[in-house]
Design a protein around this motif. Structure first.
Motif, PDB file in Angstrom:
ATOM      1  N   ALA A  71     -12.680  10.355  -4.299  1.00 43.79           N
ATOM      2  CA  ALA A  71     -11.417   9.999  -3.658  1.00 43.79           C
ATOM      3  C   ALA A  71     -11.739   8.959  -2.601  1.00 43.79           C
ATOM      4  O   ALA A  71     -12.810   8.981  -1.989  1.00 43.79           O
ATOM      5  N   GLY A  72     -10.819   8.041  -2.410  1.00 45.82           N
ATOM      6  CA  GLY A  72     -11.093   7.011  -1.419  1.00 45.82           C
ATOM      7  C   GLY A  72      -9.848   6.266  -1.005  1.00 45.82           C
ATOM      8  O   GLY A  72      -8.766   6.439  -1.581  1.00 45.82           O
ATOM      9  N   THR A  73     -10.029   5.438  -0.011  1.00 45.85           N
ATOM     10  CA  THR A  73      -8.942   4.589   0.460  1.00 45.85           C
ATOM     11  C   THR A  73      -9.511   3.252   0.903  1.00 45.85           C
ATOM     12  O   THR A  73     -10.663   3.171   1.337  1.00 45.85           O
ATOM     13  N   MET A  74      -8.696   2.231   0.763  1.00 46.83           N
ATOM     14  CA  MET A  74      -9.071   0.892   1.171  1.00 46.83           C
ATOM     15  C   MET A  74      -7.957   0.365   2.060  1.00 46.83           C
ATOM     16  O   MET A  74      -6.777   0.555   1.754  1.00 46.83           O
ATOM     17  N   LEU A  75      -8.327  -0.244   3.168  1.00 44.35           N
ATOM     18  CA  LEU A  75      -7.360  -0.838   4.077  1.00 44.35           C
ATOM     19  C   LEU A  75      -7.733  -2.305   4.259  1.00 44.35           C
ATOM     20  O   LEU A  75      -8.847  -2.625   4.666  1.00 44.35           O
ATOM     21  N   ASP A  76      -6.780  -3.172   3.946  1.00 44.82           N
ATOM     22  CA  ASP A  76      -6.967  -4.617   4.057  1.00 44.82           C
ATOM     23  C   ASP A  76      -6.015  -5.111   5.140  1.00 44.82           C
ATOM     24  O   ASP A  76      -4.795  -5.009   5.002  1.00 44.82           O
ATOM     25  N   ILE A  77      -6.570  -5.615   6.234  1.00 47.58           N
ATOM     26  CA  ILE A  77      -5.772  -6.181   7.323  1.00 47.58           C
ATOM     27  C   ILE A  77      -6.040  -7.678   7.310  1.00 47.58           C
ATOM     28  O   ILE A  77      -7.167  -8.123   7.560  1.00 47.58           O
TER      29      ILE A  77
ATOM     30  N   ASN B  64      -9.927  -8.522   6.677  1.00 47.75           N
ATOM     31  CA  ASN B  64     -10.916  -7.502   7.020  1.00 47.75           C
ATOM     32  C   ASN B  64     -10.653  -6.296   6.129  1.00 47.75           C
ATOM     33  O   ASN B  64      -9.600  -5.666   6.233  1.00 47.75           O
ATOM     34  N   ILE B  65     -11.599  -5.991   5.263  1.00 45.62           N
ATOM     35  CA  ILE B  65     -11.403  -4.951   4.255  1.00 45.62           C
ATOM     36  C   ILE B  65     -12.351  -3.785   4.544  1.00 45.62           C
ATOM     37  O   ILE B  65     -13.568  -3.953   4.562  1.00 45.62           O
ATOM     38  N   ASN B  66     -11.751  -2.621   4.783  1.00 43.76           N
ATOM     39  CA  ASN B  66     -12.500  -1.385   5.027  1.00 43.76           C
ATOM     40  C   ASN B  66     -12.287  -0.460   3.850  1.00 43.76           C
ATOM     41  O   ASN B  66     -11.148  -0.258   3.413  1.00 43.76           O
ATOM     42  N   GLN B  67     -13.365   0.105   3.346  1.00 46.09           N
ATOM     43  CA  GLN B  67     -13.250   1.034   2.216  1.00 46.09           C
ATOM     44  C   GLN B  67     -14.033   2.306   2.532  1.00 46.09           C
ATOM     45  O   GLN B  67     -15.191   2.254   2.929  1.00 46.09           O
ATOM     46  N   PHE B  68     -13.360   3.446   2.373  1.00 43.49           N
ATOM     47  CA  PHE B  68     -13.951   4.764   2.592  1.00 43.49           C
ATOM     48  C   PHE B  68     -13.848   5.541   1.292  1.00 43.49           C
ATOM     49  O   PHE B  68     -12.840   5.468   0.606  1.00 43.49           O
ATOM     50  N   SER B  69     -14.878   6.336   0.960  1.00 47.67           N
ATOM     51  CA  SER B  69     -14.777   7.190  -0.218  1.00 47.67           C
ATOM     52  C   SER B  69     -15.603   8.448  -0.013  1.00 47.67           C
ATOM     53  O   SER B  69     -16.506   8.497   0.829  1.00 47.67           O
TER      54      SER B  69
ATOM     55  N   SER C  25       1.600   1.063   1.419  1.00 46.92           N
ATOM     56  CA  SER C  25       2.218  -0.110   2.033  1.00 46.92           C
ATOM     57  C   SER C  25       3.179  -0.799   1.068  1.00 46.92           C
ATOM     58  O   SER C  25       4.198  -1.343   1.484  1.00 46.92           O
ATOM     59  N   ASP C  26       2.869  -0.779  -0.221  1.00 46.84           N
ATOM     60  CA  ASP C  26       3.739  -1.412  -1.216  1.00 46.84           C
ATOM     61  C   ASP C  26       4.565  -0.388  -1.999  1.00 46.84           C
ATOM     62  O   ASP C  26       5.376  -0.763  -2.836  1.00 46.84           O
ATOM     63  N   THR C  27       4.330   0.898  -1.760  1.00 47.80           N
ATOM     64  CA  THR C  27       4.992   2.016  -2.452  1.00 47.80           C
ATOM     65  C   THR C  27       5.002   1.852  -3.976  1.00 47.80           C
ATOM     66  O   THR C  27       6.031   1.957  -4.627  1.00 47.80           O
TER      67      THR C  27
ATOM     68  N   TYR D 135       1.736 -25.543   8.981  1.00 44.28           N
ATOM     69  CA  TYR D 135       3.025 -25.975   9.517  1.00 44.28           C
ATOM     70  C   TYR D 135       3.894 -24.818   9.969  1.00 44.28           C
ATOM     71  O   TYR D 135       5.086 -24.973  10.174  1.00 44.28           O
ATOM     72  N   ASP D 136       3.319 -23.652  10.096  1.00 44.67           N
ATOM     73  CA  ASP D 136       4.130 -22.473  10.430  1.00 44.67           C
ATOM     74  C   ASP D 136       3.308 -21.540  11.313  1.00 44.67           C
ATOM     75  O   ASP D 136       2.244 -21.886  11.791  1.00 44.67           O
ATOM     76  N   SER D 137       3.792 -20.357  11.465  1.00 42.29           N
ATOM     77  CA  SER D 137       3.144 -19.406  12.366  1.00 42.29           C
ATOM     78  C   SER D 137       2.203 -18.461  11.610  1.00 42.29           C
ATOM     79  O   SER D 137       2.050 -18.529  10.404  1.00 42.29           O
ATOM     80  N   LEU D 138       1.648 -17.530  12.370  1.00 39.11           N
ATOM     81  CA  LEU D 138       0.722 -16.539  11.865  1.00 39.11           C
ATOM     82  C   LEU D 138       1.477 -15.414  11.165  1.00 39.11           C
ATOM     83  O   LEU D 138       2.520 -14.963  11.629  1.00 39.11           O
ATOM     84  N   LEU D 139       0.953 -14.958  10.047  1.00 41.74           N
ATOM     85  CA  LEU D 139       1.538 -13.835   9.315  1.00 41.74           C
ATOM     86  C   LEU D 139       0.487 -12.737   9.206  1.00 41.74           C
ATOM     87  O   LEU D 139      -0.608 -12.975   8.694  1.00 41.74           O
ATOM     88  N   ASP D 140       0.808 -11.541   9.723  1.00 35.94           N
ATOM     89  CA  ASP D 140      -0.080 -10.379   9.587  1.00 35.94           C
ATOM     90  C   ASP D 140       0.338  -9.593   8.361  1.00 35.94           C
ATOM     91  O   ASP D 140       1.523  -9.407   8.109  1.00 35.94           O
ATOM     92  N   ARG D 141      -0.638  -9.096   7.614  1.00 31.86           N
ATOM     93  CA  ARG D 141      -0.339  -8.274   6.449  1.00 31.86           C
ATOM     94  C   ARG D 141      -1.304  -7.112   6.412  1.00 31.86           C
ATOM     95  O   ARG D 141      -2.500  -7.270   6.623  1.00 31.86           O
ATOM     96  N   ARG D 142      -0.775  -5.958   6.135  1.00 35.14           N
ATOM     97  CA  ARG D 142      -1.591  -4.761   5.966  1.00 35.14           C
ATOM     98  C   ARG D 142      -1.334  -4.225   4.565  1.00 35.14           C
ATOM     99  O   ARG D 142      -0.196  -4.088   4.145  1.00 35.14           O
ATOM    100  N   PHE D 143      -2.431  -3.945   3.860  1.00 27.89           N
ATOM    101  CA  PHE D 143      -2.340  -3.414   2.505  1.00 27.89           C
ATOM    102  C   PHE D 143      -3.307  -2.242   2.399  1.00 27.89           C
ATOM    103  O   PHE D 143      -4.418  -2.301   2.904  1.00 27.89           O
ATOM    104  N   ASP D 144      -2.868  -1.187   1.736  1.00 27.96           N
ATOM    105  CA  ASP D 144      -3.752  -0.053   1.518  1.00 27.96           C
ATOM    106  C   ASP D 144      -3.740   0.314   0.045  1.00 27.96           C
ATOM    107  O   ASP D 144      -2.819  -0.022  -0.689  1.00 27.96           O
ATOM    108  N   ASN D 145      -4.757   1.007  -0.365  1.00 29.37           N
ATOM    109  CA  ASN D 145      -4.827   1.561  -1.710  1.00 29.37           C
ATOM    110  C   ASN D 145      -5.631   2.854  -1.615  1.00 29.37           C
ATOM    111  O   ASN D 145      -6.747   2.853  -1.122  1.00 29.37           O
TER     112      ASN D 145
END
Length: 176
Positions: A114-120, A96-101, A160-162, A127-137
Motif C-alpha cells: 500500500a502506498g501514497t504519492m504526493l506531487d506538489i 516535488n514528488i514524495n512517495q511512501f509505501s 485530489s482528482d476524485t 506571461y502570467d502568474s504562479l499556479l500551485d497544484r497538488r496531486f495525490d495517488n
C-alpha cells in the motif's frame, strides 16, 4: 546439499525423510529451510531455521537464516523523494514528488503493498502568474507468488482528482 541438480522438491522430501528418522539433527532442519528459501517460500522456511537454531543455539548460519527469513516477511516501509523540473518557452514547472509505501509478505504465496504519492507542483508562466497544484495517488497492490513467477493486481485512487487513477494487472517472470 541435496539440491545440486535443481531438484528442490526431491531434496525437500529427502530432508523430511531424515527428520522423520532423527528430528534432532539441526543440519536437516537448516537444509529443509534452505530448500523452502530457494523455492521462494520464506514463511515456510522460517520455522525450519528456528528449529535448527533451537537444536544448535548460536550457530551463525542458523542465526543468519532466521534473520534473513524474518526480514523477507517483515513489514517493509519505503520512502522516496524526487524533484522534477521542466523548462519550456512559456512556462516552468518544479514538482516535488514524495512517495511512501508499506509492503508485507503475508504468506508464501501472497504479498500486499500500500502506498501514497504526493506531487506538489509550481507552474510559472512567462506571461502570467504562479499556479500551485497538488496531486495525490493512493494505491493498493496484491501479488500472487508462484516460485519465481507472480501475478500483480493494482488499484489506485486520486483524492485530489476524485478518480480511480491506477489499475491493472501484470505477470512477472524471474530467473534464478
Amino acid at each position: 546439499y541435496l539440491s545440486f541438480d535443481g531438484q528442490l522438491r526431491k531434496a525437500l522430501k529427502a530432508y523430511d525423510d531424515i527428520i522423520q528418522v532423527d528430528d534432532t539433527w539441526a543440519e536437516a532442519w537448516e537444509g529443509k529451510g534452505k530448500m523452502y528459501y530457494w523455492m521462494n517460500r520464506p514463511v515456510s522456511a522460517l520455522p525450519c531455521y528456528q528449529k535448527a537454531l533451537e537444536l544448535d543455539p548460536g550457530h551463525p548460519e542458523y542465526v543468519k537464516g532466521v534473520n534473513r527469513m524474518k526480514k523477507l516477511i517483515a513489514w517493509t516501509p519505503a520512502y522516496s523523494f524526487r524533484q522534477v523540473m521542466e523548462d519550456e518557452q512559456v512556462y516552468r514547472v518544479v514538482a516535488n514528488i514524495n512517495q511512501f509505501s508499506l509492503s508485507k509478505r503475508l504468506s508464501d504465496r501472497f504479498a500486499l503493498q500500500a502506498g501514497t504519492m504526493l506531487d506538489i507542483s509550481d507552474r510559472t508562466y512567462v506571461y502570467d502568474s504562479l499556479l500551485d497544484r497538488r496531486f495525490d495517488n493512493t494505491w493498493l497492490s496484491a501479488q500472487l507468488i508462484f516460485g519465481n513467477h507472480s501475478i500483480n493486481a493494482r488499484v489506485g485512487y486520486s483524492f485530489s482528482d476524485t478518480v480511480f487513477s491506477a489499475y491493472g494487472m501484470s505477470y512477472n517472470v524471474g530467473f534464478r
